[in-house]
Motif scaffolding. Structure first.
Motif, mmCIF file in Angstrom:
data_model
loop_
_atom_site.group_PDB
_atom_site.id
_atom_site.type_symbol
_atom_site.label_atom_id
_atom_site.label_comp_id
_atom_site.label_asym_id
_atom_site.label_seq_id
_atom_site.Cartn_x
_atom_site.Cartn_y
_atom_site.Cartn_z
ATOM 1 N N SER A 48 4.889 -2.109 13.265
ATOM 2 C CA SER A 48 4.659 -2.552 11.893
ATOM 3 C C SER A 48 4.354 -1.376 10.978
ATOM 4 C CB SER A 48 3.512 -3.566 11.865
ATOM 5 O OG SER A 48 3.222 -3.959 10.548
ATOM 6 N N GLN A 88 7.526 0.529 10.288
ATOM 7 C CA GLN A 88 8.362 -0.179 9.305
ATOM 8 C C GLN A 88 7.802 0.009 7.899
ATOM 9 O OE1 GLN A 88 8.765 -4.335 10.101
ATOM 10 N NE2 GLN A 88 10.249 -4.681 8.459
ATOM 11 N N ASP A 124 8.636 3.476 6.781
ATOM 12 C CA ASP A 124 10.040 3.590 6.375
ATOM 13 C C ASP A 124 10.238 3.031 4.966
ATOM 14 O OD1 ASP A 124 10.677 4.751 8.774
ATOM 15 O OD2 ASP A 124 11.354 2.888 9.720
ATOM 16 N N THR A 125 9.605 1.871 4.701
ATOM 17 C CA THR A 125 9.706 1.284 3.367
ATOM 18 C C THR A 125 9.077 2.190 2.320
ATOM 19 O OG1 THR A 125 9.620 -0.942 4.333
ATOM 20 C CG2 THR A 125 9.153 -0.746 1.981
#
Length: 243
Positions: free
Chosen positions: A43, A46, A49-50
């Protein structure tokens, strides 16, 4: 069953109980924590990355920020947040002087709320009765079809709550070429001035004879866009009501 075999069986059973208990009391929590840590790590990756993608987008926008600010300033001058008639009159006087003319009169009406244009409904096929078939000779000599009107473009962010129209009329004195130069200057000026009507009247000289100078009257509209938070809230409320 002998006593030794019974003791051995009990010992094996005790070992099994200890092993199972150790698994549930020690190993299983560790496995659960490990799985939770893997899920949390995925999580976080992710999210990172965002965040990296968003940061890259913001860096690109930051590089374009000076150009965007210049464009915003130009647009804000073209359609200001208040009438600013004095500044507009000064611009008209400067444009007229550059064309060798002078402004003889200026009038402005009260501002009216903007009403979005509505596209006309297309005419139904066959409406108005049947049309006789054209002969080959008539078809060959027929006039070309009328040009199509541009498609209607509206913006939900521009409504009667934040956008208003001020009808204005300006008259200048000069020759035809000077009037053309004046119109060109007005159309390329800082303030958006949409000219919709043009009229002229020939002026007479001091001796009563006709002169090359005329009085030119241009009618049209200038615009005001309220950018205050209250106007934006009213526009959003109106849009949600329509939706």
């Amino acid at each position: 069953m002998s006593r030794n075999r019974l003791s051995l069986l009990l010992a094996v059973l005790a070992m099994a109980v200890v092993a199972v208990g150790g698994f549930f009391l020690a190993v299983q929590p560790q496995l659960a924590q490990t799985a939770a840590a893997h899920t949390q790590t995925a999580s976080v990756e992710q999210t990172n990355d965002t965040s990296r993608s968003e940061l890259a987008r913001l860096r690109e926008q930051a590089a374009d920020l000076p150009a965007m600010k210049r464009e915003l300033s130009t647009r804000a001058t073209s359609v200001p947040d208040s009438a600013r008639l004095s500044a507009f009159i000064d611009e008209l006087n400067a444009t007229a002087a550059a064309a060798g003319m002078q402004v003889s009169s200026f009038t402005a009406s009260d501002a009216t709320a903007y009403s979005p244009a509505v596209a006309a409904e297309p005419a139904a096929a066959g409406q108005g009765g049947a049309t006789p078939s054209a002969s080959p000779s008539a078809t060959a000599g027929a006039a070309p079809s009328a040009p199509q009107a541009p498609s209607l473009v509206t913006d939900a962010a521009v409504t009667g709550q934040n956008f208003s129209v001020i009808p204005v009329t300006v008259a200048v004195d000069g020759s035809f070429d000077q009037a053309l130069q004046f119109v060109k200057g007005v159309q390329s000026g800082d303030r958006l001035f949409l000219i919709t009507t043009v009229s002229s009247a020939e002026r007479s000289g001091d001796d009563g004879a006709a002169s090359s100078s005329s009085s030119w009257t241009f009618g049209g509209s200038i615009y005001v866009l309220d950018r205050s938070p209250d106007a934006a809230a009213d526009t959003a409320a109106a849009a949600s009501t329509k939706g």
